[in-house]
Design a protein around this motif. Sequence first.
Motif, PDB file in Angstrom:
ATOM      1  N   TYR A   2       0.715  -1.259   0.105  1.00 16.87           N
ATOM      2  CA  TYR A   2       0.201  -0.304   0.077  1.00 16.87           C
ATOM      3  C   TYR A   2       0.958   1.377  -0.279  1.00 16.87           C
ATOM      4  O   TYR A   2       1.987   1.272   0.786  1.00 16.87           O
TER       5      TYR A   2
ATOM      6  N   ARG B 139      -4.693  14.326  -1.370  1.00 18.10           N
ATOM      7  CA  ARG B 139      -4.080  12.989  -1.338  1.00 18.10           C
ATOM      8  C   ARG B 139      -2.887  12.770  -0.492  1.00 18.10           C
ATOM      9  O   ARG B 139      -2.534  11.709  -0.001  1.00 18.10           O
TER      10      ARG B 139
ATOM     11  N   GLY C 121      -2.971   4.297  -3.201  1.00 13.53           N
ATOM     12  CA  GLY C 121      -2.892   3.262  -4.029  1.00 13.53           C
ATOM     13  C   GLY C 121      -2.235   2.079  -3.500  1.00 13.53           C
ATOM     14  O   GLY C 121      -1.765   1.976  -2.343  1.00 13.53           O
ATOM     15  N   GLU C 122      -2.017   0.967  -4.468  1.00 17.58           N
ATOM     16  CA  GLU C 122      -1.303  -0.227  -4.128  1.00 17.58           C
ATOM     17  C   GLU C 122      -0.694  -0.868  -5.185  1.00 17.58           C
ATOM     18  O   GLU C 122      -0.857  -0.380  -6.316  1.00 17.58           O
TER      19      GLU C 122
ATOM     20  N   VAL D  43      -2.364   0.207  -8.750  1.00 19.87           N
ATOM     21  CA  VAL D  43      -3.782   0.632  -8.797  1.00 19.87           C
ATOM     22  C   VAL D  43      -3.733   2.024  -7.747  1.00 19.87           C
ATOM     23  O   VAL D  43      -3.265   1.812  -6.771  1.00 19.87           O
TER      24      VAL D  43
ATOM     25  N   TYR E 129      -6.051   4.909  -6.204  1.00 20.56           N
ATOM     26  CA  TYR E 129      -7.475   4.841  -5.605  1.00 20.56           C
ATOM     27  C   TYR E 129      -8.128   6.160  -6.225  1.00 20.56           C
ATOM     28  O   TYR E 129      -7.384   7.341  -6.250  1.00 20.56           O
ATOM     29  N   ASP E 130      -9.244   5.983  -6.439  1.00 23.36           N
ATOM     30  CA  ASP E 130      -9.954   7.431  -6.946  1.00 23.36           C
ATOM     31  C   ASP E 130     -10.186   8.114  -5.669  1.00 23.36           C
ATOM     32  O   ASP E 130     -10.087   9.586  -5.571  1.00 23.36           O
ATOM     33  N   LYS E 131     -10.505   7.498  -4.611  1.00 21.31           N
ATOM     34  CA  LYS E 131     -10.676   8.154  -3.129  1.00 21.31           C
ATOM     35  C   LYS E 131      -9.632   7.653  -2.197  1.00 21.31           C
ATOM     36  O   LYS E 131      -9.661   6.681  -2.050  1.00 21.31           O
ATOM     37  N   PRO E 132      -8.540   8.525  -1.741  1.00 18.03           N
ATOM     38  CA  PRO E 132      -7.661   7.877  -0.831  1.00 18.03           C
ATOM     39  C   PRO E 132      -8.318   7.449   0.530  1.00 18.03           C
ATOM     40  O   PRO E 132      -9.075   7.645   0.684  1.00 18.03           O
ATOM     41  N   LYS E 133      -7.350   6.486   0.936  1.00 19.23           N
ATOM     42  CA  LYS E 133      -7.726   5.884   2.048  1.00 19.23           C
ATOM     43  C   LYS E 133      -7.025   6.365   3.456  1.00 19.23           C
ATOM     44  O   LYS E 133      -5.970   6.822   3.233  1.00 19.23           O
TER      45      LYS E 133
ATOM     46  N   GLU F 218      -5.472  -4.677   5.968  1.00 23.63           N
ATOM     47  CA  GLU F 218      -6.507  -3.363   5.608  1.00 23.63           C
ATOM     48  C   GLU F 218      -7.640  -4.177   6.326  1.00 23.63           C
ATOM     49  O   GLU F 218      -8.129  -5.126   6.399  1.00 23.63           O
TER      50      GLU F 218
END
Length: 159
Positions: A40, A54, A60-61, A114, A116-120, A157
């Motif tokens: 990640y 961001r 992403g990962e 990948v 992400y569209d929305k960061p975690k 996760e």
Amino acid sequence: MSKAVLISIRPKWCALIASGQKTVEIRKAMPNAILPLKCYIYQTLPKSGDWNERDGRVIGEFVCHNITRFDVPFPAYWDQVDKATLDAACLKYGEAHNYLGHRTGWAWHISDLVIYDKPKELSEFRSWNTGVVFEDGYPMPTHEIKRPPQSWMYVEELT
């Protein structure tokens, strides 16, 4: 149990990874894990300048199928450096030398990226206690992450 790491990367390098230009991440250490390994990407806060949504999040990962040894020879022997790995890491010899000195480094090869569209958030992960190891060689799960790793840490996760 998920076998994964959370790796802290500066915004400049994250942009190069996201664009596909940077396909190798050079690190001073490598995980004690069976490959392939999910990684990640935590985008660190910038040292200065503009912040964006961001920064300070997991953006992403990627999957690391291969980690190879990477040495930076003394400047007199710089022509012996693995130039293909240096180019894939988007580094100049001097940058690699400043980071590693003359120690052995590790080239983490980036694949299956990948973004992400929305960061975690960090709170969506938990770290692993590397002091307690199971028979399969992986550490015991512990707690949610409050602060990002200096370099990388074993994570899972939360779902």
